[in-house]
Write a protein that holds these residues in place. Structure first.
Motif, PDB file in Angstrom:
ATOM      1  N   PRO A  65       0.822  -1.213   0.000  1.00 41.90           N
ATOM      2  CA  PRO A  65       0.000   0.000   0.000  1.00 41.90           C
ATOM      3  C   PRO A  65       0.857   1.265   0.000  1.00 41.90           C
ATOM      4  CG  PRO A  65       0.099  -0.924   2.198  1.00 41.90           C
ATOM      5  CD  PRO A  65       0.793  -1.904   1.284  1.00 41.90           C
ATOM      6  N   ALA A  66       0.311   2.305  -0.573  1.00 42.63           N
ATOM      7  CA  ALA A  66       0.914   3.629  -0.483  1.00 42.63           C
ATOM      8  C   ALA A  66       0.289   4.314   0.724  1.00 42.63           C
ATOM      9  CB  ALA A  66       0.638   4.429  -1.748  1.00 42.63           C
ATOM     10  N   LEU A  67       1.119   4.813   1.617  1.00 43.06           N
ATOM     11  CA  LEU A  67       0.626   5.455   2.836  1.00 43.06           C
ATOM     12  C   LEU A  67       0.999   6.928   2.832  1.00 43.06           C
ATOM     13  CD1 LEU A  67       1.815   2.786   5.425  1.00 43.06           C
ATOM     14  CD2 LEU A  67      -0.422   2.968   4.347  1.00 43.06           C
ATOM     15  N   ALA A  68       0.121   7.752   3.329  1.00 42.25           N
ATOM     16  CA  ALA A  68       0.394   9.178   3.472  1.00 42.25           C
ATOM     17  C   ALA A  68       0.057   9.588   4.897  1.00 42.25           C
ATOM     18  CB  ALA A  68      -0.429   9.980   2.477  1.00 42.25           C
ATOM     19  N   PHE A  69       0.921  10.373   5.479  1.00 43.69           N
ATOM     20  CA  PHE A  69       0.723  10.863   6.841  1.00 43.69           C
ATOM     21  C   PHE A  69       0.754  12.392   6.812  1.00 43.69           C
ATOM     22  CE2 PHE A  69       2.837   6.787   7.282  1.00 43.69           C
ATOM     23  CZ  PHE A  69       2.076   6.156   8.248  1.00 43.69           C
ATOM     24  N   GLU A  70       0.202  12.986   7.825  1.00 48.06           N
ATOM     25  CA  GLU A  70       0.276  14.437   7.939  1.00 48.06           C
ATOM     26  C   GLU A  70       0.594  14.815   9.379  1.00 48.06           C
ATOM     27  OE1 GLU A  70      -3.319  16.625   7.510  1.00 48.06           O
ATOM     28  OE2 GLU A  70      -4.499  15.164   8.583  1.00 48.06           O
ATOM     29  N   GLN A  71       1.084  16.001   9.526  1.00 46.97           N
ATOM     30  CA  GLN A  71       1.274  16.630  10.827  1.00 46.97           C
ATOM     31  C   GLN A  71       2.203  15.884  11.772  1.00 46.97           C
ATOM     32  OE1 GLN A  71      -2.700  17.297  12.267  1.00 46.97           O
ATOM     33  NE2 GLN A  71      -3.056  18.938  10.828  1.00 46.97           N
ATOM     34  N   PHE A  72       3.280  15.341  11.253  1.00 47.83           N
ATOM     35  CA  PHE A  72       4.309  14.778  12.117  1.00 47.83           C
ATOM     36  C   PHE A  72       5.404  15.814  12.288  1.00 47.83           C
ATOM     37  CE2 PHE A  72       2.446  10.709  10.954  1.00 47.83           C
ATOM     38  CZ  PHE A  72       2.509  10.037  12.156  1.00 47.83           C
ATOM     39  N   ASP A  73       5.884  15.964  13.499  1.00 42.84           N
ATOM     40  CA  ASP A  73       7.021  16.848  13.737  1.00 42.84           C
ATOM     41  C   ASP A  73       8.281  16.202  13.192  1.00 42.84           C
ATOM     42  OD1 ASP A  73       5.418  18.721  15.073  1.00 42.84           O
ATOM     43  OD2 ASP A  73       5.629  17.627  16.966  1.00 42.84           O
ATOM     44  N   ARG A  74       9.201  16.999  12.703  1.00 43.51           N
ATOM     45  CA  ARG A  74      10.410  16.481  12.064  1.00 43.51           C
ATOM     46  C   ARG A  74      11.232  15.574  12.985  1.00 43.51           C
ATOM     47  NH1 ARG A  74      12.605  20.735   7.713  1.00 43.51           N
ATOM     48  NH2 ARG A  74      10.568  21.423   7.013  1.00 43.51           N
ATOM     49  N   GLU A  75      11.217  15.816  14.269  1.00 39.25           N
ATOM     50  CA  GLU A  75      12.025  14.987  15.168  1.00 39.25           C
ATOM     51  C   GLU A  75      11.525  13.535  15.238  1.00 39.25           C
ATOM     52  OE1 GLU A  75       9.171  16.982  18.196  1.00 39.25           O
ATOM     53  OE2 GLU A  75      10.369  17.734  16.539  1.00 39.25           O
ATOM     54  N   HIS A  76      10.327  13.264  14.733  1.00 45.39           N
ATOM     55  CA  HIS A  76       9.780  11.914  14.729  1.00 45.39           C
ATOM     56  C   HIS A  76      10.063  11.155  13.422  1.00 45.39           C
ATOM     57  CE1 HIS A  76       7.822  12.655  18.493  1.00 45.39           C
ATOM     58  NE2 HIS A  76       7.221  13.730  17.990  1.00 45.39           N
ATOM     59  N   PRO A  78      12.766   9.716  12.164  1.00 41.17           N
ATOM     60  CA  PRO A  78      13.456   8.426  12.272  1.00 41.17           C
ATOM     61  C   PRO A  78      12.526   7.280  12.674  1.00 41.17           C
ATOM     62  CG  PRO A  78      14.788  10.145  13.269  1.00 41.17           C
ATOM     63  CD  PRO A  78      13.440  10.765  12.957  1.00 41.17           C
ATOM     64  N   ALA A  79      11.575   7.526  13.530  1.00 40.54           N
ATOM     65  CA  ALA A  79      10.619   6.472  13.930  1.00 40.54           C
ATOM     66  C   ALA A  79       9.707   6.104  12.766  1.00 40.54           C
ATOM     67  CB  ALA A  79       9.792   6.942  15.133  1.00 40.54           C
ATOM     68  N   ILE A  80       9.330   7.081  11.962  1.00 44.46           N
ATOM     69  CA  ILE A  80       8.472   6.821  10.805  1.00 44.46           C
ATOM     70  C   ILE A  80       9.237   6.017   9.771  1.00 44.46           C
ATOM     71  CG2 ILE A  80       7.228   7.890   8.888  1.00 44.46           C
ATOM     72  CD1 ILE A  80       6.678  10.243  10.856  1.00 44.46           C
ATOM     73  N   ASP A  81      10.499   6.374   9.537  1.00 40.73           N
ATOM     74  CA  ASP A  81      11.323   5.634   8.569  1.00 40.73           C
ATOM     75  C   ASP A  81      11.454   4.178   8.974  1.00 40.73           C
ATOM     76  OD1 ASP A  81      11.652   7.962   7.124  1.00 40.73           O
ATOM     77  OD2 ASP A  81      13.663   8.350   7.889  1.00 40.73           O
TER      78      ASP A  81
END
Length: 81
Positions: A65-76, A78-81
């Motif tokens: 699936p292609a996923l899109a997220f919004e409104q994550f702070d940049r410091e997070h 690495p956890a998203i990656d």
């Protein structure tokens, strides 16, 4: 017109699954739809875990699936990656 139809279908997918349903049922419902909008569930750990488990099941069965997220702070990031 096609975008509106896809949007309507995606909302149907979301509304048919309640938080008490398990990851298997959510995963199966998402795979039957070309587009799924999960919406926002603020600070609901159980709902986040359910969605993560459902996505994990889809990926284990070969979905990509292609996923899109919004409104994550940049410091997070690495956890998203």
């Amino acid at each position: 017109m096609r975008v509106a139809a896809a949007f309507a279908v995606s909302l149907t997918a979301c509304s048919s699954i309640m938080p008490s349903d398990d990851a298997q049922r959510l995963s199966e419902a998402m795979q039957r739809r070309p587009v799924v909008l999960l919406g926002e569930v603020h600070d609901n750990q159980a709902q986040h875990a359910l969605r993560a488990a459902a996505l994990r099941r889809m990926i284990e069965r070969g979905a990509r699936p292609a996923l899109a997220f919004e409104q994550f702070d940049r410091e997070h990031q690495p956890a998203i990656d």
